[in-house]
Design a protein around this motif. Structure first.
Motif, short mmCIF file in Angstrom:
data_model
loop_
_atom_site.label_atom_id
_atom_site.label_comp_id
_atom_site.label_asym_id
_atom_site.label_seq_id
_atom_site.Cartn_x
_atom_site.Cartn_y
_atom_site.Cartn_z
N VAL A 251 0.84 -1.20 0.00
CA VAL A 251 0.00 0.00 0.00
C VAL A 251 0.87 1.25 0.00
N ASP A 252 1.91 1.25 0.83
CA ASP A 252 2.80 2.41 0.88
C ASP A 252 3.46 2.65 -0.47
N ASP A 253 3.87 1.58 -1.14
CA ASP A 253 4.53 1.72 -2.45
C ASP A 253 3.56 2.21 -3.52
N LEU A 254 2.33 1.72 -3.47
CA LEU A 254 1.33 2.14 -4.47
C LEU A 254 0.92 3.59 -4.28
N CYS A 255 1.00 4.09 -3.05
CA CYS A 255 0.53 5.44 -2.74
C CYS A 255 1.65 6.48 -2.71
N ARG A 256 2.82 6.14 -3.21
CA ARG A 256 3.90 7.12 -3.24
C ARG A 256 3.49 8.32 -4.08
N GLN A 257 3.89 9.50 -3.63
CA GLN A 257 3.53 10.71 -4.36
C GLN A 257 4.22 10.80 -5.71
N ASN A 258 5.47 10.39 -5.76
CA ASN A 258 6.23 10.43 -7.01
C ASN A 258 5.86 9.22 -7.85
N PRO A 259 5.23 9.41 -9.02
CA PRO A 259 4.82 8.25 -9.83
C PRO A 259 5.98 7.40 -10.31
N VAL A 260 7.16 7.99 -10.41
CA VAL A 260 8.33 7.22 -10.86
C VAL A 260 8.72 6.18 -9.81
N LEU A 261 8.51 6.51 -8.53
CA LEU A 261 8.87 5.61 -7.44
C LEU A 261 7.74 4.66 -7.07
N ARG A 262 6.59 4.87 -7.63
CA ARG A 262 5.40 4.08 -7.29
C ARG A 262 5.50 2.67 -7.86
N ARG A 263 5.05 1.69 -7.09
CA ARG A 263 5.02 0.33 -7.64
C ARG A 263 3.93 0.26 -8.69
N ARG A 264 4.25 -0.21 -9.87
CA ARG A 264 3.29 -0.20 -10.97
C ARG A 264 3.44 -1.39 -11.90
N ASP A 265 4.21 -2.39 -11.50
CA ASP A 265 4.35 -3.60 -12.31
C ASP A 265 3.30 -4.61 -11.86
N PRO A 266 2.34 -4.91 -12.71
CA PRO A 266 1.24 -5.80 -12.27
C PRO A 266 1.71 -7.17 -11.82
N ALA A 267 2.79 -7.67 -12.40
CA ALA A 267 3.26 -9.01 -12.02
C ALA A 267 3.73 -9.01 -10.56
N THR A 268 4.48 -7.99 -10.16
CA THR A 268 4.95 -7.95 -8.76
C THR A 268 3.81 -7.65 -7.80
N ILE A 269 2.83 -6.86 -8.25
CA ILE A 269 1.66 -6.58 -7.39
C ILE A 269 0.87 -7.86 -7.17
N ARG A 270 0.63 -8.60 -8.23
CA ARG A 270 -0.10 -9.87 -8.09
C ARG A 270 0.68 -10.84 -7.22
N GLY A 271 2.02 -10.87 -7.41
CA GLY A 271 2.85 -11.78 -6.62
C GLY A 271 2.78 -11.50 -5.13
N THR A 272 2.58 -10.24 -4.76
CA THR A 272 2.44 -9.89 -3.35
C THR A 272 1.06 -10.27 -2.83
N LEU A 273 0.03 -10.04 -3.65
CA LEU A 273 -1.35 -10.23 -3.19
C LEU A 273 -1.76 -11.71 -3.15
N LEU A 274 -1.30 -12.49 -4.11
CA LEU A 274 -1.81 -13.86 -4.27
C LEU A 274 -1.65 -14.72 -3.02
N PRO A 275 -0.47 -14.77 -2.38
CA PRO A 275 -0.35 -15.65 -1.21
C PRO A 275 -1.26 -15.25 -0.05
N MET A 276 -1.63 -13.98 0.01
CA MET A 276 -2.46 -13.50 1.12
C MET A 276 -3.95 -13.52 0.80
N SER A 277 -4.32 -13.95 -0.42
CA SER A 277 -5.72 -13.95 -0.82
C SER A 277 -6.37 -15.32 -0.73
N TYR A 278 -5.67 -16.31 -0.15
CA TYR A 278 -6.22 -17.66 -0.05
C TYR A 278 -7.52 -17.65 0.74
N GLY A 279 -8.57 -18.21 0.15
CA GLY A 279 -9.89 -18.26 0.79
C GLY A 279 -10.66 -16.96 0.69
N GLY A 280 -10.08 -15.95 0.04
CA GLY A 280 -10.72 -14.64 -0.03
C GLY A 280 -11.97 -14.60 -0.88
#
Length: 444
Positions: A251-280
């Motif tokens: 969340v902190d990375d996605l909400c960075r004010q500078n868009p250049v520093l913001r996390r924006r690679d969908p593959a890495t975002i999915r990789g972070t979310l997937l293990p924590m979404s089990y049963g969601g």
């Protein structure tokens, strides 16, 4: 519905049924496609009304619509048609049965981590599909994230979408978007890029995890923009929130004010979310089903107001097939000062308006429509319609009239199929008791 023909149709084809939502760019109605006999959502882009069909702006609008139509993904609402009706552009889209993310967070309580990750994962896949088609959403926020009763996440309302690299179709100098979820670079007037959509995802995740809006409950645009461009979205890492640290860092990375520093690679975002979404998905479906059920029960037990007097002439003629205008939505959603995403139920005001124009004959017509909706599995719509029909029958025909009893019976059927069994049984019991009394009474 604004812009409809004298016969009530938009573009000679789409008959409005009920209001689904209203925003800065326009108004959305559920409608009947009279040619294909299907439900659709029609969005009238009133913010750019007066668009001539031969202008450069019209060409850009058409290119945007074609780009949206290229997106073929289960997480993106399907675009069926587009055009201009009486100078107002319109989009015809798939209509979804379920709720929005705004509905789920309306009580101010955080969502379970696996549910938040499931919703965010679905939005991530949808944004990736849109970006690959060259479309920016530009308004990722809770009211634009739809969730079906099966737990499927669908990104909707691309009314602000802009082809990458093209000029947006907006009013000169207008602030387009919702400041609580708008990227800082967009506030500064820069043309937003893909990173702005990922910022919107980050602020939605912040709301799901904390139950709080990123910049507090204020509706003062100036105050929100000052916070967004100053301190920015409060950091979650290392704070009091009961949230996996890896999710807080995302969340902190996605909400960075500078868009250049913001996390924006969908593959890495999915990789972070997937293990924590089990049963969601299963848990999300349970929450959505519960919300739909609670809405149906609330409407079933709402106290009917006293209807306005009906003229003698009005009791003779059959009412039009549809009376559901912008005021007649149960429940309706709008932003509330101090709590922009708490839903306001307009049940009482709506019923006064509807009851004032509905006759016993039109109530019977609505009852038949509702029964057809039940038989077609459209239970939420049927329950909403019957929550208006039943008070009409009670106040004008009486509690023991056959039309009243039939309406209440089908309302109970809706509740039972929406898993509100206890309330359904109470309603069934009362209907059966009154039917028995009619059968045994001396007047029958």
């Amino acid at each position: 519905m604004g812009g409809a023909d004298e016969d009530g149709l938009v573009a000679g084809r789409y008959r409005p049924v009920r209001l689904l939502g209203r925003g800065g760019m326009g108004v959305v109605h559920e409608a009947e496609d009279t040619r294909l006999d299907r439900r659709v959502a029609v969005k009238m882009l009133t913010a750019v009304e007066g668009l001539p069909g031969t202008s450069e702006a019209w060409d850009r609008f058409q290119r945007e619509a074609r780009a949206l139509a290229r997106i073929d993904h289960p997480g993106v609402v399907t675009l069926y048609d587009s055009g201009v009706h009486d100078g107002t552009p319109y989009l015809v889209m798939q209509v979804l049965d379920g709720v929005t993310l705004a509905d789920l967070v309306a009580d101010g309580e955080p969502l379970p981590a696996e549910v938040a990750c499931t919703v965010a994962f679905g939005v991530t896949e949808a944004l990736e599909a849109a970006h690959q088609a060259g479309v920016l959403h530009r308004d990722v926020k809770p009211t634009n994230v739809g969730i079906t009763r099966s737990g499927r996440v669908v990104l909707q309302d691309f009314g602000l979408a802009r082809l990458a690299g093209e000029v947006a179709i907006t009013r000169t100098g207008a602030l387009v978007g919702t400041p609580q979820f708008m990227a800082p670079e967009a506030m500064r007037g820069a043309l937003p890029e893909r990173a702005a959509d990922w910022y919107g995802l980050g602020t939605c995740l912040y709301l799901m995890i904390t139950g709080e809006l990123p910049f507090g409950p204020t509706v003062d645009y100036g105050a929100i923009m000052e916070l967004a461009l100053g301190e920015g979205v409060p950091r979650l890492s290392g704070t009091r929130w009961d949230c996996p640290e890896e999710l807080c860092r995302l969340v902190d990375d996605l909400c960075r004010q500078n868009p250049v520093l913001r996390r924006r690679d969908p593959a890495t975002i999915r990789g972070t979310l997937l293990p924590m979404s089990y049963g969601g998905t299963e848990r999300l479906a349970e929450i959505v089903g519960g919300r739909v059920r609670d809405d149906a029960v609330r409407d079933a037990h709402a106290v009917p107001p006293v209807p306005a007097p009906v003229s003698r002439a009005a009791t003779v003629e059959e009412a039009p097939e549809y009376l559901w205008d912008e005021a007649a939505v149960l429940p309706a959603q709008r932003e509330v000062p101090g709590d922009p995403f708490r839903p306001v139920t307009l049940s009482d005001a709506t019923r006064r308006i509807v009851l004032g124009s509905m006759t016993p004959q039109s109530a019977l017509s609505r009852q038949r429509e509702a029964v057809n909706l039940v038989l077609r599995g459209r239970l939420e719509e049927a329950a909403q319609m019957l929550s208006v029909v039943v008070p009409v029958c009670l106040s004008t025909l009486g509690p023991d009239h056959p039309t009243t009893l039939t309406s209440r019976y089908w309302h109970a059927v809706c509740l039972a199929r929406l898993d509100a069994r206890r309330d359904a049984l109470k309603l069934f019991a009362d209907v059966n008791r009154r039917v028995a009394r009619r059968t045994d009474g001396p007047d029958d």
